[in-house]
Motif scaffolding. Sequence first.
Motif, PDB file in Angstrom:
ATOM      1  N   ASN A  95       0.844  -1.204   0.000  1.00 50.05           N
ATOM      2  CA  ASN A  95       0.000   0.000   0.000  1.00 50.05           C
ATOM      3  C   ASN A  95       0.870   1.241   0.000  1.00 50.05           C
ATOM      4  O   ASN A  95       1.818   1.336   0.773  1.00 50.05           O
ATOM      5  N   THR A  96       0.515   2.173  -0.856  1.00 53.71           N
ATOM      6  CA  THR A  96       1.226   3.437  -0.948  1.00 53.71           C
ATOM      7  C   THR A  96       0.210   4.554  -1.116  1.00 53.71           C
ATOM      8  O   THR A  96      -0.734   4.402  -1.901  1.00 53.71           O
ATOM      9  N   PRO A  97       0.386   5.661  -0.410  1.00 53.91           N
ATOM     10  CA  PRO A  97      -0.527   6.794  -0.615  1.00 53.91           C
ATOM     11  C   PRO A  97      -0.460   7.298  -2.057  1.00 53.91           C
ATOM     12  O   PRO A  97       0.535   7.063  -2.758  1.00 53.91           O
ATOM     13  N   CYS A  98      -1.496   7.991  -2.458  1.00 52.66           N
ATOM     14  CA  CYS A  98      -1.534   8.552  -3.813  1.00 52.66           C
ATOM     15  C   CYS A  98      -0.462   9.636  -3.963  1.00 52.66           C
ATOM     16  O   CYS A  98       0.053  10.145  -2.959  1.00 52.66           O
ATOM     17  N   LYS A 105       1.770  12.262   4.067  1.00 55.88           N
ATOM     18  CA  LYS A 105       1.515  11.083   4.903  1.00 55.88           C
ATOM     19  C   LYS A 105       2.825  10.463   5.377  1.00 55.88           C
ATOM     20  O   LYS A 105       2.922   9.991   6.509  1.00 55.88           O
ATOM     21  N   THR A 106       3.832  10.491   4.546  1.00 57.24           N
ATOM     22  CA  THR A 106       5.136   9.966   4.934  1.00 57.24           C
ATOM     23  C   THR A 106       5.723  10.793   6.075  1.00 57.24           C
ATOM     24  O   THR A 106       6.253  10.240   7.045  1.00 57.24           O
ATOM     25  N   LEU A 107       5.610  12.114   6.001  1.00 62.89           N
ATOM     26  CA  LEU A 107       6.122  12.968   7.073  1.00 62.89           C
ATOM     27  C   LEU A 107       5.319  12.800   8.364  1.00 62.89           C
ATOM     28  O   LEU A 107       5.881  12.860   9.462  1.00 62.89           O
ATOM     29  N   ILE A 108       4.024  12.577   8.243  1.00 66.01           N
ATOM     30  CA  ILE A 108       3.209  12.325   9.437  1.00 66.01           C
ATOM     31  C   ILE A 108       3.674  11.029  10.104  1.00 66.01           C
ATOM     32  O   ILE A 108       3.841  10.974  11.325  1.00 66.01           O
ATOM     33  N   ILE A 109       3.898  10.003   9.307  1.00 66.14           N
ATOM     34  CA  ILE A 109       4.375   8.729   9.855  1.00 66.14           C
ATOM     35  C   ILE A 109       5.730   8.930  10.532  1.00 66.14           C
ATOM     36  O   ILE A 109       5.973   8.410  11.623  1.00 66.14           O
ATOM     37  N   GLU A 110       6.613   9.710   9.914  1.00 65.97           N
ATOM     38  CA  GLU A 110       7.920   9.980  10.531  1.00 65.97           C
ATOM     39  C   GLU A 110       7.746  10.677  11.874  1.00 65.97           C
ATOM     40  O   GLU A 110       8.430  10.337  12.852  1.00 65.97           O
ATOM     41  N   CYS A 158      -7.286   8.174   0.076  1.00 62.14           N
ATOM     42  CA  CYS A 158      -6.708   7.149  -0.801  1.00 62.14           C
ATOM     43  C   CYS A 158      -6.399   5.848  -0.070  1.00 62.14           C
ATOM     44  O   CYS A 158      -6.272   4.803  -0.701  1.00 62.14           O
ATOM     45  N   MET A 159      -6.269   5.907   1.260  1.00 66.20           N
ATOM     46  CA  MET A 159      -5.988   4.717   2.067  1.00 66.20           C
ATOM     47  C   MET A 159      -6.873   4.775   3.311  1.00 66.20           C
ATOM     48  O   MET A 159      -7.169   5.851   3.806  1.00 66.20           O
ATOM     49  N   ASP A 160      -7.241   3.594   3.808  1.00 67.70           N
ATOM     50  CA  ASP A 160      -8.022   3.623   5.045  1.00 67.70           C
ATOM     51  C   ASP A 160      -7.083   3.560   6.246  1.00 67.70           C
ATOM     52  O   ASP A 160      -5.894   3.244   6.132  1.00 67.70           O
TER      53      ASP A 160
END
Length: 183
Positions: A95-98, A105-110, A158-160
Motif C-alpha cells: 500500500n502506498t498513498p496517492c 503522509k510519509t512525514l506524518i508517519i515519521e 486514498c488509504m483507510d
Amino acid sequence: MKIECTIDGKALSLSVNSNKPLSLILMEDVGNRTIISHCRGNACGNCIVLINDEAELSCIIPAFRLREANIKTFESYQKTRQYRDIERAYQSTGNTPCPNCYASKTLIIESILQELTNSTRLKALGRNSPQLRDEKQSEEKLDKKAIIQELSLNTCQCMDMSEMLQIVEIALTYRRRKRVRRN
C-alpha cells in the motif's frame, strides 16, 4: 520581520511578513517544489512539514512561529536513512498513498515514529531499572487512537486507517531494529 530558522539543514535569515504562512514562505522565498498547498489554509493536509520533528500543516503556521525552528520538508527528508523505514513499510504492505498525499503522509508517519522511538528519556534511565522495563512495555502498546488522530492531519481518502496503522507498525519495527543494532 526577520526570522532565523533552519530549513532542510540550511540556517536561514528570512525577511517576511509575520503572518505569512510557512507554505508560501517555502514556495516563494525558499523555492521548495515539493510543497502542495491547494486548499489555501483549509487544512487538507497535503502541505505537511516537520517542525522540530513534529508534523505540522504549513499552510496554517504563521512566520512568527518559525523563530529558531528546525523545519524539514519532504524534499530533504526523502534523502535520509529514516525515510527508508517508511518506504520499506509501504513495500511490505503493498500500500502506498496517492501522489497527492504521499509526501505529507510519509512525514506524518515519521513524526509518529520519532515520538514512539524517542530514546532521550530511556537513556536517562538505567539499563536494568524497573522504570525502563515499564517504559519498554508501554512502548510496545501503540496508542492507536493517538496515531489515528495524528494520521488524520491529512484528509486524503486514498488509504483507510487500518492500512495506515499497519504501515506505522511495520515502519516502527524497522526503526526499532536499527536502534537495537546501534546500541
